[in-house]
Design an enzyme around this catalytic site. Structure first.
Site, PDB file in Angstrom:
ATOM      1  N   ASN A  67      58.822 -21.583 -81.641  1.00  0.00           N
ATOM      2  CA  ASN A  67      57.894 -20.479 -81.926  1.00  0.00           C
ATOM      3  C   ASN A  67      56.485 -20.925 -82.311  1.00  0.00           C
ATOM      4  O   ASN A  67      55.539 -20.158 -82.145  1.00  0.00           O
ATOM      5  CB  ASN A  67      58.499 -19.524 -82.965  1.00  0.00           C
ATOM      6  CG  ASN A  67      58.645 -20.143 -84.315  1.00  0.00           C
ATOM      7  OD1 ASN A  67      58.829 -21.361 -84.425  1.00  0.00           O
ATOM      8  ND2 ASN A  67      58.566 -19.343 -85.355  1.00  0.00           N
ATOM      9  N   LYS A  71      61.603 -34.454 -81.127  1.00  0.00           N
ATOM     10  CA  LYS A  71      62.465 -33.694 -80.214  1.00  0.00           C
ATOM     11  C   LYS A  71      62.050 -32.227 -80.296  1.00  0.00           C
ATOM     12  O   LYS A  71      62.366 -31.519 -81.245  1.00  0.00           O
ATOM     13  CB  LYS A  71      63.945 -33.802 -80.604  1.00  0.00           C
ATOM     14  CG  LYS A  71      64.830 -33.235 -79.485  1.00  0.00           C
ATOM     15  CD  LYS A  71      66.115 -32.630 -79.948  1.00  0.00           C
ATOM     16  CE  LYS A  71      66.041 -31.180 -80.295  1.00  0.00           C
ATOM     17  NZ  LYS A  71      65.660 -30.265 -79.194  1.00  0.00           N
ATOM     18  N   SER A  89      66.481 -22.769 -87.318  1.00  0.00           N
ATOM     19  CA  SER A  89      67.334 -21.768 -87.958  1.00  0.00           C
ATOM     20  C   SER A  89      68.077 -22.360 -89.163  1.00  0.00           C
ATOM     21  O   SER A  89      68.309 -23.574 -89.236  1.00  0.00           O
ATOM     22  CB  SER A  89      68.344 -21.240 -86.946  1.00  0.00           C
ATOM     23  OG  SER A  89      69.140 -22.306 -86.488  1.00  0.00           O
ATOM     24  N   GLU A 149      62.861 -26.694 -92.944  1.00  0.00           N
ATOM     25  CA  GLU A 149      62.156 -25.402 -93.002  1.00  0.00           C
ATOM     26  C   GLU A 149      62.917 -24.443 -92.106  1.00  0.00           C
ATOM     27  O   GLU A 149      63.053 -24.703 -90.902  1.00  0.00           O
ATOM     28  CB  GLU A 149      60.708 -25.552 -92.532  1.00  0.00           C
ATOM     29  CG  GLU A 149      59.831 -26.366 -93.454  1.00  0.00           C
ATOM     30  CD  GLU A 149      59.711 -25.786 -94.851  1.00  0.00           C
ATOM     31  OE1 GLU A 149      60.005 -24.600 -95.048  1.00  0.00           O
ATOM     32  OE2 GLU A 149      59.346 -26.548 -95.765  1.00  0.00           O
ATOM     33  N   CYS A 183      58.615 -17.331 -88.614  1.00  0.00           N
ATOM     34  CA  CYS A 183      59.517 -17.441 -89.762  1.00  0.00           C
ATOM     35  C   CYS A 183      58.944 -16.643 -90.932  1.00  0.00           C
ATOM     36  O   CYS A 183      59.677 -16.180 -91.797  1.00  0.00           O
ATOM     37  CB  CYS A 183      59.705 -18.893 -90.153  1.00  0.00           C
ATOM     38  SG  CYS A 183      58.157 -19.747 -90.405  1.00  0.00           S
ATOM     39  N   GLU A 197      56.376 -28.932 -96.555  1.00  0.00           N
ATOM     40  CA  GLU A 197      55.514 -29.441 -95.490  1.00  0.00           C
ATOM     41  C   GLU A 197      54.072 -29.021 -95.764  1.00  0.00           C
ATOM     42  O   GLU A 197      53.821 -28.116 -96.567  1.00  0.00           O
ATOM     43  CB  GLU A 197      55.953 -28.872 -94.151  1.00  0.00           C
ATOM     44  CG  GLU A 197      57.288 -29.419 -93.699  1.00  0.00           C
ATOM     45  CD  GLU A 197      57.476 -29.287 -92.209  1.00  0.00           C
ATOM     46  OE1 GLU A 197      57.158 -30.240 -91.490  1.00  0.00           O
ATOM     47  OE2 GLU A 197      57.935 -28.223 -91.766  1.00  0.00           O
TER      48      GLU A 197
END
Ligand code: NAD
Length: 485
Positions: free
Chosen positions: A156, A179, A232, A253, A287, A465
């Site tokens: 996203n 990744k 998720s 996260e 999110c 983060e």
């Protein structure tokens, strides 16, 4: 449907080489027009992943000794390069992920901002000098990189999230294997190309496309000392459990079920405007998206009316059209998920106030109209679970205390906002809300590039983060005691 001339063929970056073996394994379609094959990429094997990890491990000893300001300079150069490619990257992001072009530009800008901030860490990576407890000892702490790290990212925010993992990891002296999500291979590839062009030595940043197979190898490899994951909650928990077997560091996260509270004294016009932005921006696939409006009963009718009017006016369509305000969902599976949530909400007794369907005229992509669900009770699934689409639940309450009880009665705690003119109520909210990012009289979105990003409960785990806090994930501390002789 075959790959066309405009299809981007993405490869893995392992050490110094771009590899294109098995390049048709992943095929990414434009979510606004599924006849457009945006990209193909390898669905990489465990063996490919191991080679990338080894490349990161081999590069680590040299990279960790490169002086931090020099590492920061390369990241700053990458930020400048990304800025010079803003329009091209934003257009690719819209084509691949679906968000409208202005949102894509905003996301690229966010990537640039966090890279600029992280670059400066190269001159701030200090420890502490503290007083000794015994005579003639000089003591201090110093920070060291943790080693090769894995960055596992979602679809996203396929530009900003890789940037905010890679940039601080590199400046702190770690090497990286990225990744990305198999839904956004082209955008991730472009980000890595830009970092490479900025002058990274071979093996310092590696890219492996693929799905669970690649992710599992990264999580279980003894050479990977830290895993920075965004995605998720279900996958985050599984990664946490696996990483615990070898005590690897994790930074997770995850999901959100973010509330916006509107009290009776609020400026209703700006409260509704904020709701529309926070609930339906990026098609609700953030999110941090607001998915619960928790509104004082005294003003509920007026808020619903204004909200319904604003929601119906949102123009849905392909994100590259200037008049469009909301793009498609990322893929067919997500569209089915959203339909399922709305169907079950109806079955539980909630009522669709606006939307609840696919737009008739947009059948080439995964479109869903912005939707408001009324008569929602806190125990309904739609009030508790992350929908990750343009669906807002409307819940009525009597006062701030009840609003806080409802707001906190979910497993998540990422971000939250309140609209009120009462400073006392605002401070009570800041104190009692269980969320990591809190807004007063502002839309409940993420935050600034110099602030920690993350939440409470099932939304986050480990060091935050973005901002300076992320240094606590990407470095370990040594406490040093030197006896005077
Ligand atoms: P996801 O969990 O399905 O996938 C995230 C990444 O993990 C992908 O790269 C995926 O391939 C990989 N993965 C899947 N299974 C794995 C496994 N077993 N081991 C290792 N890696 C594995 O999430 P998604 O659908 O890509 O993204 C949407 C989710 O991300 C939403 O829940 C959203 O709330 C969350 N998100 C959170 C934040 C935040 O900062 N809190 C930001 C953006 C998105």
């Amino acid at each position: 449907m075959g790959a066309g001339d405009t299809t981007i063929r993405c490869g893995n970056l392992i050490g110094s080489k771009w590899e294109h073996r098995g390049v048709e394994g992943i095929r990414r379609l434009n979510p606004a027009n599924v006849r457009d094959v945006v990209a193909t990429a390898p669905d990489s094997s465990t063996e490919d992943t191991r080679r990338a990890i080894q490349a990161a491990a081999d590069a680590f000893q040299t990279w960790r000794r490169t002086i931090p300001p020099e590492r920061g300079k390369i990241v700053l150069r990458a930020a400048q390069l990304l800025e010079s490619h803003m329009e091209e990257v934003a257009k690719l992001l819209t084509r691949e992920e679906g968000k409208i072009l202005s949102d894509s530009r905003g996301e690229v800008q966010r990537g640039i901002d966090v890279m600029e901030f992280a670059a400066g860490m190269g001159r701030r990576l200090g420890g502490q000098t503290l007083p000794t407890e015994v005579p003639h000892v000089f003591c201090f702490t110093t920070r060291r990189p943790i080693g090769p790290v894995a960055a596992i990212s979602p679809w996203n925010f396929p530009v900003a999230i890789p940037c905010w993992k890679i940039a601080p990891a590199l400046v702190c002296g770690n090497t990286v294997v990225l990744k990305p999500s198999p839904l956004t291979p082209a955008t991730a590839t472009r980000v890595v190309e830009i970092f490479q062009e900025a002058g990274l030595p071979p093996g310092v940043l590696n890219l492996v496309h693929g799905g669970t197979q690649v992710g599992t190898e990264l999580v279980n490899s003894p050479l990977i000392r830290g895993i920075s994951f965004t995605g998720s909650t279900k996958v985050g928990m599984a990664i946490h459990a696996a990483a615990a077997q070898r005590l690897a560091k994790v930074q997770l996260e995850m999901g959100g079920k973010n509330p916006q509270i509107i009290l009776r004294d609020a400026d209703l016009e700006s409260a509704v405007k904020a709701l529309l932005t926070a609930a339906f921006g990026s098609t609700g696939q953030r999110c941090t998206a607001t998915s619960r409006a928790i509104v004082d009963r005294k003003v509920a009718t007026e808020v619903v009316e204004r909200l319904a009017q604003g929601t119906k006016a949102i123009r849905v369509g392909p994100g590259d059209r200037p008049e469009v305000q909301m793009g498609p969902l990322v893929d067919e599976a997500r569209l089915r998920d959203v339909q399922g949530f709305v169907q079950r909400a109806r079955e539980e007794g909630a009522k669709v106030v606006v939307g609840g369907s696919e737009p008739e005229e947009l059948r080439n992509g995964h479109f869903y109209v912005p939707t408001i669900i009324g008569d929602v009770r806190p125990e309904h699934e739609i009030a508790r679970e992350e929908v990750f689409g343009p669906v807002l639940s409307f819940i009525e309450v009597g006062d701030l205390e009840e609003a806080l009880t409802v707001a906190n009665a979910v497993d998540y705690g990422l971000c939250a906002s309140i609209f009120t003119r009462d400073i006392g109520q605002a401070f009570t909210f800041v104190d009692k809300i269980e969320a990591g990012m809190i807004h007063v009289n502002r839309p409940g979105l993420g935050g600034f590039s110099n602030f920690p990003f993350g939440g409470y409960k099932h939304s986050s785990y480990g060091a935050r983060e973005v901002g300076d806090d992320t240094i606590n994930f990407y470095t370990d501390i040594k406490s040093v005691y030197i006896q005077e002789t």
